[in-house]
Design a protein around this motif. Structure first.
Motif, PDB file in Angstrom:
ATOM      1  N   PHE A   9      22.803 -43.507   5.572  1.00 10.90           N
ATOM      2  CA  PHE A   9      22.396 -42.757   6.925  1.00 10.90           C
ATOM      3  C   PHE A   9      22.123 -41.445   6.693  1.00 10.90           C
ATOM      4  CE2 PHE A   9      24.370 -40.206  10.059  1.00 10.90           C
ATOM      5  CZ  PHE A   9      24.130 -41.012  11.302  1.00 10.90           C
ATOM      6  N   SER A  10      20.918 -41.021   7.189  1.00  5.79           N
ATOM      7  CA  SER A  10      20.446 -39.557   7.223  1.00  5.79           C
ATOM      8  C   SER A  10      21.004 -38.624   8.291  1.00  5.79           C
ATOM      9  CB  SER A  10      19.195 -39.725   7.289  1.00  5.79           C
ATOM     10  OG  SER A  10      18.361 -38.428   7.480  1.00  5.79           O
ATOM     11  N   CYS A  11      21.647 -37.731   7.869  1.00  4.06           N
ATOM     12  CA  CYS A  11      22.545 -36.835   8.910  1.00  4.06           C
ATOM     13  C   CYS A  11      21.193 -35.979   9.492  1.00  4.06           C
ATOM     14  CB  CYS A  11      23.221 -35.860   7.990  1.00  4.06           C
ATOM     15  SG  CYS A  11      24.728 -36.554   7.261  1.00  4.06           S
ATOM     16  N   ASP A  12      20.061 -35.848   8.967  1.00  5.67           N
ATOM     17  CA  ASP A  12      19.264 -35.243   9.472  1.00  5.67           C
ATOM     18  C   ASP A  12      18.802 -35.711  10.742  1.00  5.67           C
ATOM     19  OD1 ASP A  12      18.947 -32.943   7.291  1.00  5.67           O
ATOM     20  OD2 ASP A  12      18.538 -34.675   6.191  1.00  5.67           O
TER      21      ASP A  12
ATOM     22  N   GLY B 172      16.253 -32.557  -0.161  1.00  3.57           N
ATOM     23  CA  GLY B 172      16.484 -31.705   0.830  1.00  3.57           C
ATOM     24  C   GLY B 172      16.951 -32.294   2.071  1.00  3.57           C
ATOM     25  N   GLU B 173      16.958 -33.674   2.014  1.00  2.62           N
ATOM     26  CA  GLU B 173      17.520 -34.435   3.293  1.00  2.62           C
ATOM     27  C   GLU B 173      19.022 -34.622   2.598  1.00  2.62           C
ATOM     28  OE1 GLU B 173      15.840 -38.316   4.782  1.00  2.62           O
ATOM     29  OE2 GLU B 173      13.858 -37.810   3.501  1.00  2.62           O
TER      30      GLU B 173
ATOM     31  N   ALA C 179      36.828 -36.343   3.093  1.00  6.37           N
ATOM     32  CA  ALA C 179      36.389 -36.283   4.316  1.00  6.37           C
ATOM     33  C   ALA C 179      35.044 -36.673   4.523  1.00  6.37           C
ATOM     34  CB  ALA C 179      36.738 -35.001   4.914  1.00  6.37           C
ATOM     35  N   ASP C 180      34.526 -36.937   5.614  1.00 11.25           N
ATOM     36  CA  ASP C 180      33.181 -37.297   5.861  1.00 11.25           C
ATOM     37  C   ASP C 180      32.358 -36.080   5.603  1.00 11.25           C
ATOM     38  OD1 ASP C 180      33.406 -39.897   6.604  1.00 11.25           O
ATOM     39  OD2 ASP C 180      33.676 -39.382   8.821  1.00 11.25           O
ATOM     40  N   VAL C 181      31.162 -35.965   4.847  1.00 13.75           N
ATOM     41  CA  VAL C 181      30.384 -34.881   4.532  1.00 13.75           C
ATOM     42  C   VAL C 181      28.786 -35.359   4.471  1.00 13.75           C
ATOM     43  CG1 VAL C 181      30.599 -35.356   2.188  1.00 13.75           C
ATOM     44  CG2 VAL C 181      30.152 -33.132   2.734  1.00 13.75           C
ATOM     45  N   CYS C 182      28.130 -34.527   4.711  1.00 10.75           N
ATOM     46  CA  CYS C 182      26.653 -34.744   4.635  1.00 10.75           C
ATOM     47  C   CYS C 182      26.080 -34.081   3.250  1.00 10.75           C
ATOM     48  CB  CYS C 182      25.847 -34.339   5.787  1.00 10.75           C
ATOM     49  SG  CYS C 182      26.132 -35.382   7.225  1.00 10.75           S
TER      50      CYS C 182
END
Length: 271
Positions: free
Chosen positions: A91-94, A107-108, A119-122
């Motif tokens: 899953f790309s947060c970008d 960088g992604e 916890a959820d984190v990017c």
């Protein structure tokens, strides 16, 4: 002495001693059986003998290695990646959508869980590398029929929950083991088998990634502390200088990985 200092000294020692190209090795365990058991056994023995006799090792890892293993024995090479299947969906947060591991760039930001508070984190990607050719891998099928494919030495998080996870090399997992997931549940393995796949190496600041079915796996191989220590200078290089510097140094990083791999394996198996 800090983790950074230890890793830098180790890397410099190897560089000063001269880098040796990673050598080709055929994945003899995947020799196709066909209908003739004797022919299969002879071909597998020939493959293993070629590896031992360094007939194949003279080639560096890469497309030439894969081609000769395929043409002589009908298998891919297994000298390379300790990574994940290139087709794995992350899953790309970008872009707020799932992307293939092969398409991810430094960088992604990829979704995972925080090692500090769960916890959820990017987490930002600081290093990627696509290995040429097909390599030996382990395919794990879960109770939801989703398959997770990684290299033999890649670390999977086994256990009932992320906070109590154990980093286990894929080659050591078995049917009935559970992989942790982001929703707090655990998914049981219903099948574990050898396979082959195109592999990519993706390293994140957090050291883990979430797969399409919510399963969380490590981005490391062999041993989390040791592997992260070796790549710590690369992480710092990315933070201080940026992705172009890491990309320029990539040929040396690949050599370092292959040079350290025998020591990773010995260390991981001894604890």
């Amino acid at each position: 002495m800090s983790k950074l200092s230890i890793a830098l000294i180790a890397a410099l020692s190897i560089l000063q001693g001269g880098l040796v190209s990673a050598r080709c090795k055929c994945n003899c365990g995947a020799v196709p059986s066909g209908s003739n058991g004797t022919l299969y056994w002879n071909l597998r023995q020939q493959c293993e003998a070629a590896n031992r006799a360094n007939e194949v090792y003279r080639l560096p890892c890469g497309s030439a290695c894969s081609n000769i293993c395929q043409s002589r024995f009908g298998v891919g090479s297994s000298c390379g990646g300790d990574c994940i299947d290139a087709n794995t969906m992350l899953f790309s947060c970008d872009i707020q959508d799932y992307v293939s591991a092969a398409s991810v760039k430094p960088g992604e930001h990829i979704r995972t869980l925080s090692s500090e508070d769960n916890a959820d984190v990017c987490s930002e990607v600081y290093y990627t590398f696509a290995h040429e050719g097909i390599y030996g891998a382990v395919e794990v099928e879960l109770e939801d029929f989703i398959k997770v494919t990684v290299s033999n030495n890649h670390l999977l998080y086994t256990g009932s929950a992320f906070e109590s996870r154990e980093a286990t090399m894929a080659k050591n997992v078995k049917i009935g083991d559970m992989l942790v997931s982001s929703d707090g549940s655990a998914k049981t393995m219903i099948s574990v088998k050898d396979t082959e796949a195109e592999l990519v190496n993706i390293l994140t600041m957090e050291g883990s990634v979430e797969l399409e079915n919510g399963v969380i796996i490590s981005t490391h191989s062999f041993h989390e502390t040791l592997y992260s220590a070796i790549f710590y200078p690369i992480k710092m290089m990315y933070k201080w200088i940026g992705a172009p510097a890491v990309k320029k140094a990539q040929p040396y990083l690949v050599e370092l990985e292959f040079m350290f791999k025998p020591y990773f394996s010995v260390f991981a198996e001894s604890i």
